[in-house]
Design a protein around this motif. Structure first.
Motif, mmCIF file in Angstrom:
data_model
loop_
_atom_site.group_PDB
_atom_site.id
_atom_site.type_symbol
_atom_site.label_atom_id
_atom_site.label_comp_id
_atom_site.label_asym_id
_atom_site.label_seq_id
_atom_site.Cartn_x
_atom_site.Cartn_y
_atom_site.Cartn_z
ATOM 1 N N ALA A 8 14.387 19.794 -31.354
ATOM 2 C CA ALA A 8 13.621 19.270 -30.227
ATOM 3 C C ALA A 8 14.337 18.088 -29.577
ATOM 4 O O ALA A 8 14.336 17.946 -28.353
ATOM 5 C CB ALA A 8 12.229 18.860 -30.696
ATOM 6 N N VAL A 9 14.969 17.222 -30.392
ATOM 7 C CA VAL A 9 15.710 16.074 -29.853
ATOM 8 C C VAL A 9 16.826 16.537 -28.935
ATOM 9 O O VAL A 9 17.075 15.950 -27.868
ATOM 10 C CB VAL A 9 16.270 15.207 -31.005
ATOM 11 N N ALA A 10 17.507 17.614 -29.312
ATOM 12 C CA ALA A 10 18.580 18.152 -28.465
ATOM 13 C C ALA A 10 18.016 18.635 -27.126
ATOM 14 O O ALA A 10 18.619 18.405 -26.066
ATOM 15 C CB ALA A 10 19.291 19.290 -29.201
ATOM 16 N N ARG A 11 16.861 19.305 -27.164
ATOM 17 C CA ARG A 11 16.253 19.781 -25.911
ATOM 18 C C ARG A 11 15.821 18.612 -25.038
ATOM 19 O O ARG A 11 16.013 18.631 -23.819
ATOM 20 C CB ARG A 11 15.046 20.671 -26.208
ATOM 21 N N TRP A 12 15.248 17.598 -25.664
ATOM 22 C CA TRP A 12 14.794 16.440 -24.888
ATOM 23 C C TRP A 12 15.974 15.720 -24.242
ATOM 24 O O TRP A 12 15.879 15.225 -23.129
ATOM 25 C CB TRP A 12 14.031 15.478 -25.788
ATOM 26 N N THR A 34 12.679 18.247 -40.566
ATOM 27 C CA THR A 34 13.777 17.541 -39.895
ATOM 28 C C THR A 34 14.557 18.455 -38.964
ATOM 29 O O THR A 34 14.970 18.056 -37.865
ATOM 30 C CB THR A 34 14.720 16.913 -40.942
ATOM 31 N N SER A 35 14.773 19.699 -39.372
ATOM 32 C CA SER A 35 15.534 20.637 -38.528
ATOM 33 C C SER A 35 14.779 20.925 -37.229
ATOM 34 O O SER A 35 15.382 21.021 -36.150
ATOM 35 C CB SER A 35 15.806 21.933 -39.287
ATOM 36 N N VAL A 36 13.460 21.068 -37.328
ATOM 37 C CA VAL A 36 12.657 21.315 -36.128
ATOM 38 C C VAL A 36 12.707 20.103 -35.204
ATOM 39 O O VAL A 36 12.837 20.239 -33.975
ATOM 40 C CB VAL A 36 11.206 21.637 -36.536
ATOM 41 N N LEU A 37 12.627 18.913 -35.777
ATOM 42 C CA LEU A 37 12.671 17.691 -34.975
ATOM 43 C C LEU A 37 14.009 17.555 -34.252
ATOM 44 O O LEU A 37 14.048 17.242 -33.055
ATOM 45 C CB LEU A 37 12.422 16.478 -35.870
ATOM 46 N N ASN A 38 15.120 17.799 -34.948
ATOM 47 C CA ASN A 38 16.431 17.616 -34.328
ATOM 48 C C ASN A 38 16.709 18.674 -33.260
ATOM 49 O O ASN A 38 17.402 18.388 -32.274
ATOM 50 C CB ASN A 38 17.516 17.639 -35.399
#
Length: 523
Positions: A372-376, A366-370
């Protein structure tokens, strides 16, 4: 083939084959023993064509149960292929269930009985359709045929099944155990496509034997034919399915059930191989089959078969480009060109299937996904809607196989589809889901109550009773209109009080003046 495929070692697992003429009840018994509708049953003779095998627990011992096609006397081209396939089980089987009808023997039964004479030691003469006690006496007539094991059953109603199982355990020298052994994990591979695309040819090549009937006649395969093989240390379970045609072209009930079983195999599969005839190219029916697979979130590999028939230079590249153009929704799905007939690129196909399977099992922290969400979001912010800018707060992966993500946003209503597609593309590119379908669900984030929000008014019990009493009075009045009392203004009350004080003061002064005059005149 690029790699050598090893057949499953079935020597330690006994095989029980069901043999008989058409329409004697073999498939019904097969389903009864398995406890599920595995084979297609129909009053029409000759429905079963391929030999259908399934793992069965007999006294908690694993057994391979095989249903075969009916053996006829008058054989056409297809009947001859079916009979040859069925009789080929006699040498391989450890026990044979020879099924006949209790109402009498036919010429086909007599011919098949003579064929089975050399295998008497492992044959059980199963007298079927003993549906009630009145037919029990009919079973005695079959002891005269010289078989030491005769069991009367009703495959439709379940009568005599326990006696049949006890007889089989005696032939196989098995005793009932408490716990069944766990089956080894397998990669389940379903082969789907239109009729005559080479599905059965590929299945036979993978398992290393003539598991499925191969014919130029469309609709040869009816049931789901299963087999196993090992490739690079991984055990595969392959399912050969019936060709799926448009509903308007489905002519009878047998084909209807065949297509339904083919579609159902999607839910059982880890990866689906969609076979496409490279000469015919992609059709609308191929798109519909692909839609069935992607909606279920199953991994899919597009396979262009029959490349051995291509004669024009660069024809394969043109077909691949056209396939990609006609399949924009499946832009993520890998595409492999093979020749199932010549065994060309089969190793490449299985390597691709394994890669798709691994991606389907992948999970992202989940931490890796979030992060990435911030970068996107910084790279491309969501557009503005009627309620303001859409926002993606955070997300999590909620499942693998199917791969599904959940994102929390400020508004789910009319969330831009283009931004959802952007998120899917980012997930595939940055998180390593390049070859599998990805699904995204949205949910509005629950906000904490603001300090400026008005608290809910607490209604006291007294107020409730007062309201109820007023409501009761209104009900008794019959709904007649009543004039409201005229309100008295505070200003009027003040003026009235002042006037009283002024009158009192005047009367007091008048009394004092009268007393003074009386004293002055000596009265």
């Amino acid at each position: 083939m690029d790699e050598i495929m090893e057949m499953e070692d079935t020597k330690t697992i006994p095989t029980v084959a069901i043999i008989g003429r058409p329409n004697v009840g073999k498939s019904t018994l097969f389903n009864r023993l398995l406890g599920k509708r595995r084979a297609i049953t129909s009053p029409v003779a000759g429905v079963t064509r391929d030999t259908i095998s399934e793992r069965w627990l007999l006294g908690n011992h694993p057994v391979t149960l095989v249903d075969s096609g009916g053996v006829k006397v008058d054989q056409e081209e297809m009947d001859s292929l079916v009979a040859k396939r069925s009789l080929g089980l006699l040498d391989k089987a450890d026990a044979i269930l020879f099924m006949v009808d209790c109402t009498g023997m036919t010429a086909e039964d007599d011919e098949l009985m003579q064929t089975l004479r050399p295998y008497t030691d492992k044959v059980v003469l199963v007298v079927n359709k003993v549906d009630d006690e009145k037919r029990n006496d009919l079973v005695w007539d079959f002891y005269g045929y010289g078989y030491q094991r005769v069991v009367g059953i009703s495959s439709a109603h379940g009568r005599g099944i326990e006696d049949l199982e006890d007889t089989l355990m005696g032939i196989l020298n098995l005793t009932t155990v408490e716990n069944a052994p766990e089956s080894a994990p397998q990669l389940r591979l379903a082969i789907l496509g239109k009729p005559n695309t080479g599905k059965s040819t590929l299945t036979n090549l993978l398992v290393g034997s003539d598991l499925s009937l191969v014919s130029d006649i469309a609709g040869t395969t009816r049931d789901v034919v299963r087999g196993t093989f090992t490739y690079k240390g991984t055990e595969f379970s392959v399912m050969d399915t019936a060709g799926i045609r448009r509903k308007g072209k489905v002519e009878d009930d047998v084909e209807y059930y065949s297509v339904n079983r083919a579609i159902k195999s999607i839910d059982e599969a880890d990866v689906v191989v969609l076979m496409i005839d490279s000469l015919e190219g992609v059709t609308d029916q191929d798109k519909k089959i692909a839609g069935l697979v992607t909606r279920r979130g199953v991994g899919i590999v597009l396979v262009l078969n029959k490349i051995d028939l291509l004669t024009v230079k660069n024809q394969l590249q043109a077909i691949e480009d056209r396939t990609r153009f006609l399949f924009p929704v499946l832009g993520f799905a890998p595409l492999v060109a093979i020749s199932a007939k010549n065994g060309e690129n089969i190793g490449k196909l299985l390597d691709t299937v394994w890669e798709v399977h691994c991606e389907m099992q992948k999970r992202v922290d989940t931490s890796v996904l979030n992060a990435a969400v911030a970068r996107w979001g910084e790279r491309y912010q969501p557009p503005r809607g009627e309620l303001g800018h859409y926002k993606v707060y955070y997300g999590t992966q909620i499942s693998a196989a199917p791969v599904k993500f959940l994102f929390f946003v400020n508004h789910t209503k009319d969330f831009p589809p283009a931004y959802l597609q952007y998120l899917k593309n980012c997930i595939r590119k940055d998180l390593g889901f390049t070859m599998v379908p990805v699904e995204i669900d949205l949910r509005e984030r629950r906000r904490n109550p603001s300090l400026h929000d008005k608290p809910k008014q607490v209604v006291s019990l007294t107020a409730i009773k007062k309201h109820a009493a007023e409501k009761a009075v209104k009900a008794r009045s019959g709904g007649r209109a009543k004039a409201k009392a005229r309100p008295v203004k505070p200003g009027n009350k003040a003026s009235y009080g002042k006037a009283l004080k002024r009158q009192s003061k005047i009367q007091k002064n008048a009394g004092q003046m009268q007393q003074h005059l009386q004293k002055k005149h000596g009265r």
